[in-house]
Design a protein around this motif. Structure first.
Motif, PDB file in Angstrom:
ATOM      1  N   VAL A   1       0.841  -1.185  -0.098  1.00 29.97           N
ATOM      2  CA  VAL A   1      -0.025  -0.020   0.121  1.00 29.97           C
ATOM      3  C   VAL A   1       0.782   1.349  -0.089  1.00 29.97           C
ATOM      4  O   VAL A   1       1.823   1.386   0.882  1.00 29.97           O
ATOM      5  CB  VAL A   1      -0.957  -0.006   1.220  1.00 29.97           C
TER       6      VAL A   1
ATOM      7  N   VAL B   1      -3.436   4.894  -1.601  1.00 31.01           N
ATOM      8  CA  VAL B   1      -4.291   5.268  -0.656  1.00 31.01           C
ATOM      9  C   VAL B   1      -4.057   6.699  -0.494  1.00 31.01           C
ATOM     10  O   VAL B   1      -3.048   6.943   0.077  1.00 31.01           O
ATOM     11  CB  VAL B   1      -4.410   4.658   0.632  1.00 31.01           C
TER      12      VAL B   1
ATOM     13  N   ALA C   1      -8.996   4.981  -1.814  1.00 31.19           N
ATOM     14  CA  ALA C   1      -8.366   4.093  -2.202  1.00 31.19           C
ATOM     15  C   ALA C   1      -8.464   3.538  -3.525  1.00 31.19           C
ATOM     16  O   ALA C   1      -9.522   3.922  -4.120  1.00 31.19           O
ATOM     17  CB  ALA C   1      -8.725   2.858  -1.466  1.00 31.19           C
TER      18      ALA C   1
ATOM     19  N   VAL D   1      -8.163  -4.332  -2.421  1.00 36.62           N
ATOM     20  CA  VAL D   1      -8.909  -3.448  -1.658  1.00 36.62           C
ATOM     21  C   VAL D   1      -9.713  -4.183  -0.507  1.00 36.62           C
ATOM     22  O   VAL D   1      -9.565  -3.853   0.708  1.00 36.62           O
ATOM     23  CB  VAL D   1      -9.571  -2.458  -2.335  1.00 36.62           C
TER      24      VAL D   1
ATOM     25  N   HIS E   1     -13.606   3.448  -1.985  1.00 40.35           N
ATOM     26  CA  HIS E   1     -12.661   2.828  -2.835  1.00 40.35           C
ATOM     27  C   HIS E   1     -13.150   3.665  -4.242  1.00 40.35           C
ATOM     28  O   HIS E   1     -14.020   3.466  -5.041  1.00 40.35           O
ATOM     29  CB  HIS E   1     -13.261   1.387  -3.112  1.00 40.35           C
TER      30      HIS E   1
END
Length: 311
Positions: free
Chosen positions: A82, A109, A126, A133, A153
């Motif tokens: 991430v 993110v 995100a 995810v 998302h």
């Protein structure tokens, strides 16, 4: 859930602490050995149990690129990296493609919340494939503020950082409008209680906001902002927002003007930029320069760069 955290600065360190408070196991690595749990990325990867999740919170550009590339070599198929820093969305696809060669997933993110996020939670945007995810949902739920909002998302790889980039561009415009309003109020003798005027706007008005609350806080600490130099750095995302607008032929006059106003702050002591500097310090803990300190360093010269860009 277990997670590795790379970069334990103002944001990364507080995010790691918030996750620990929520019951997650965080293994942290930082170049400063005093704040990390492990001494290297190699040790970090070895400490985590597969399938592994590693969250990167280091400066955008080469520091992020080199960290992601090294993690690709250390991690295994099924693991996920991430990038929660302020990376350019155009870099995300490159990083995702490089990690995919190792079977490692990638999620970008955008994170907002500044130094207040530890207690209040972080807004999270995100970008990535749904399966990657979804794997991170326990982490997102621990980091976000309470309630249904504060997380999205936003789309595929790059969408998270693109949304955060636009968020920061909007932030530029709002901050500039507040700063110009403050300068105009201060420039006349019509309004004798300028801090009180801003304070009165905090309830019932259409411009009430957290930034307005922070503006009032800044004026409570320094009513005339006499201790600040009218110099405001830009983090890079304002520039990227304007460039994206050019690329997509979308007019952004307010955001573009706000970015250019920050450039002008490096050429002279702008009263409006004092407020912008104060607001950046309030919500993000960004460094500020005192007027006396700037004079002492000889930094009044045009183009002097005393505050490195925020990462």
């Amino acid at each position: 859930m277990q997670i590795g955290m790379v970069g334990l600065g103002k944001m990364g360190g507080n995010m790691a602490e918030r996750l620990r408070r929520a019951g997650h196991e965080v293994v942290g690595y930082d170049r400063d050995p005093k704040v990390g749990d492990v001494a290297s990325l190699e040790e970090l990867a070895a400490r985590l149990v597969a399938p592994r999740v590693v969250w990167v919170m280091v400066p955008a550009g080469e520091p992020t690129r080199s960290t992601v590339m090294r993690l690709g070599e250390l991690l295994s198929p099924g693991d996920v990296v991430v990038d929660g820093g302020n990376s350019n969305y155009l870099d995300d696809r490159k990083h995702a493609d490089a990690l995919a060669e190792h079977g490692v997933g990638f999620v970008d993110v955008g994170v907002s919340g500044g130094v207040w996020g530890l207690e209040n939670g972080y807004a999270l945007m995100a970008g990535g494939d749904p399966q990657h995810v979804e794997k991170l949902q326990p982490i997102f739920q621990a980091l976000k503020p309470e309630g249904e909002d504060g997380y999205v998302h936003a789309g595929t790889v790059g969408a998270g950082h693109f949304a955060k980039m636009v968020h920061n561009g909007i932030e530029y415009g709002i901050m500039q409008a507040f700063a110009e309003g403050w300068e105009l109020l201060e420039a006349t003798d019509v309004v004798t209680d300028v801090p009180g005027a801003f304070r009165s706007w905090r309830t019932g008005t259409v411009i009430r906001s957290w930034l307005l609350d922070l503006l009032v806080r800044a004026l409570d600490e320094d009513p005339d902002l006499a201790e600040l130099k009218g110099y405001a750095e830009d983090s890079g995302e304002g520039r990227w927002t304007v460039q994206a607008a050019v690329d997509h032929a979308v007019p952004l006059p307010a955001i573009t003007a706000a970015l250019y106003a920050r450039f002008s702050s490096r050429q002279e002591d702008s009263p409006a930029m004092k407020m912008v500097a104060a607001l950046r310090n309030q919500f993000g803990g960004h460094a500020v320069s005192s007027a006396e300190g700037m004079r002492a360093k000889g930094a009044d010269a045009p183009g002097a760069d005393v505050n490195p860009p925020h990462a």
